[in-house]
Design a protein around this motif. Structure first.
Motif, PDB file in Angstrom:
ATOM      1  N   GLU A  40     -33.787 -82.021  72.562  1.00  0.00           N
ATOM      2  CA  GLU A  40     -32.673 -81.264  72.000  1.00  0.00           C
ATOM      3  C   GLU A  40     -32.758 -81.252  70.475  1.00  0.00           C
ATOM      4  N   ALA A  68     -31.459 -70.923  75.388  1.00  0.00           N
ATOM      5  CA  ALA A  68     -31.506 -72.311  74.929  1.00  0.00           C
ATOM      6  C   ALA A  68     -32.387 -72.467  73.696  1.00  0.00           C
ATOM      7  N   ALA A 124     -28.789 -78.289  74.818  1.00  0.00           N
ATOM      8  CA  ALA A 124     -29.710 -77.735  75.816  1.00  0.00           C
ATOM      9  C   ALA A 124     -30.377 -78.852  76.604  1.00  0.00           C
ATOM     10  N   ASN A 125     -30.562 -78.605  77.897  1.00  0.00           N
ATOM     11  CA  ASN A 125     -31.224 -79.582  78.753  1.00  0.00           C
ATOM     12  C   ASN A 125     -31.695 -78.883  80.013  1.00  0.00           C
ATOM     13  N   SER A 252     -32.668 -65.738  82.091  1.00  0.00           N
ATOM     14  CA  SER A 252     -32.334 -66.715  83.127  1.00  0.00           C
ATOM     15  C   SER A 252     -32.710 -66.168  84.500  1.00  0.00           C
ATOM     16  N   ASP A 315     -24.258 -72.738  81.301  1.00  0.00           N
ATOM     17  CA  ASP A 315     -25.054 -72.953  80.098  1.00  0.00           C
ATOM     18  C   ASP A 315     -25.338 -71.645  79.378  1.00  0.00           C
ATOM     19  N   TYR A 316     -25.107 -71.652  78.064  1.00  0.00           N
ATOM     20  CA  TYR A 316     -25.468 -70.553  77.166  1.00  0.00           C
ATOM     21  C   TYR A 316     -24.793 -69.230  77.520  1.00  0.00           C
ATOM     22  N   ALA A 333     -27.377 -73.080  87.721  1.00  0.00           N
ATOM     23  CA  ALA A 333     -25.928 -73.294  87.804  1.00  0.00           C
ATOM     24  C   ALA A 333     -25.496 -73.501  89.251  1.00  0.00           C
TER      25      ALA A 333
END
Length: 356
Positions: A40, A68, A124-125, A252, A315-316, A333
């Motif tokens: 990160e 990300a 982010a991960n 994504s 996320d994002y 997700a």
């Protein structure tokens, strides 16, 4: 933009058979990248390589990267001279790569085509694909204005300890199951003290649930591949009427909610449309996944997941969407919401759910 205009003009020219005939040049020109692991907030270089080069004058393609990452800079490699690279806008994905030798000659070099420098955003991960694609104004040509067949081998970036995260997800799922079993056992004991007849009914119900668990345990992975309507559940192939794809604005991977959810939960994926595990609200354009311990709701054009009335941001800011009448959601997700481990195979472009 000068190079891009020249490339577009050349591509337009070779597409007009009245003035010029062409034949696809048989070659194994390949643009490829590797899988890298970063942390990160880290800045890192991501080399893009060219191999099998039969001789090209120009090449262009798109680089699709996740939200990300922030693209910070682009550096020319060893295939073309420095004045051959056009650097376009870097503020969003996809980033368009364009090379053209202004001396109008072929290069047959292989090696690093360019190096992209990214910075990982805070928070982010996980593992994300970095993929390549072409459109109507991109491709590869030689000086004879012949098309060069070009293939891509995508890469990926693992941010943080993805393996540790998967272990946490598996542990959470096991804890959820343990909690559920403990609750059922407590209920059975209480019922036994109240009525022998009720105890027998509870026992039958528990046995039925145990059989369901046994059926679910027949497989431990569900694999969905970009562009394929075949899903692999354990070692069994099933055909679905929808295909996972990469969302253009976020890079994504999106999967069909109903089919993927039913498969993960051990239901009859071949009849996912009639499964009572999923409830569709046409007015709200939302789909609710009913689990024994919670309800999970995704809504079209929303980046929020509702888990038992609590809103959780994906996320994002990636949003669920409806495509060709099907609800699609980010594969990672979905796995996180259902408590299963998630992995990404960049080479085969496959989303993998591990159910234990």
């Amino acid at each position: 933009m000068k190079i891009k205009k020249i490339v577009a003009a050349l591509l337009t020219a070779v597409m007009v058979p009245t003035f010029m005939s062409f034949e696809a040049f048989a070659a194994e020109l390949t643009v490829s990248a590797e899988n890298v692991s970063v942390s990160e907030g880290e800045k890192f270089d991501f080399p893009v390589k060219l191999s099998g080069n039969p001789g090209i004058m120009t090449v262009g393609f798109n680089v699709n990267y996740p939200e990300a990452l922030t693209l910070k800079s682009v550096k020319n490699g060893e295939v073309f001279e420095d004045n051959c690279l056009e650097t376009g806008p870097m503020d969003k994905s996809p980033y368009t790569v364009s090379f053209l030798d202004p001396s109008i000659k072929d290069t047959s070099k292989n090696g690093v085509l360019l190096t992209l420098t990214f910075e990982v955003k805070q928070g982010a991960n996980g593992e994300y694909p970095i993929s390549f694609s072409t459109d109507s104004l991109s491709g590869a040509l030689n000086v004879n204005e012949e098309w060069i067949d070009m293939s891509f081998k995508d890469g990926s970036v693992v941010i943080g300890d993805a393996e540790e995260k998967q272990t946490e997800l598996i542990t959470k799922r096991q804890e959820d199951k343990t909690t559920l079993v403990t609750t059922e056992q407590t209920t059975a004991v209480t019922t036994e003290q109240t009525s022998e007849e009720t105890t027998e009914e509870s026992t039958e119900q528990t046995e039925g649930e145990s059989k369901t668990d046994e059926n679910t345990a027949l497989f431990d992975t569900i694999k969905l591949t970009i562009g394929s309507n075949i899903v692999l559940i354990g070692d069994k192939e099933l055909e679905m009427d929808a295909k996972p794809y990469i969302q253009s604005q976020s890079s994504s991977t999106l999967v069909p909610l109903r089919f993927a959810s039913v498969a993960i939960l051990g239901g009859d994926a071949s009849n996912s449309d009639s499964s009572d595990l999923i409830e569709w609200d046409p007015e709200k354009k939302s789909a609710t996944i009913h689990l024994p311990q919670k309800d999970v709701t995704f809504t079209a054009d929303s980046s929020e997941i509702i888990i038992d009335s609590e809103a959780v941001e994906m996320d994002y800011g990636v949003k669920a969407e409806i495509t060709e009448g099907r609800m699609y959601i980010p594969f990672r997700a979905l796995g996180n919401a259902l408590g299963v481990a998630v992995d990404w195979d960049a080479e085969s472009k496959t989303a993998i759910y591990t159910v234990k």
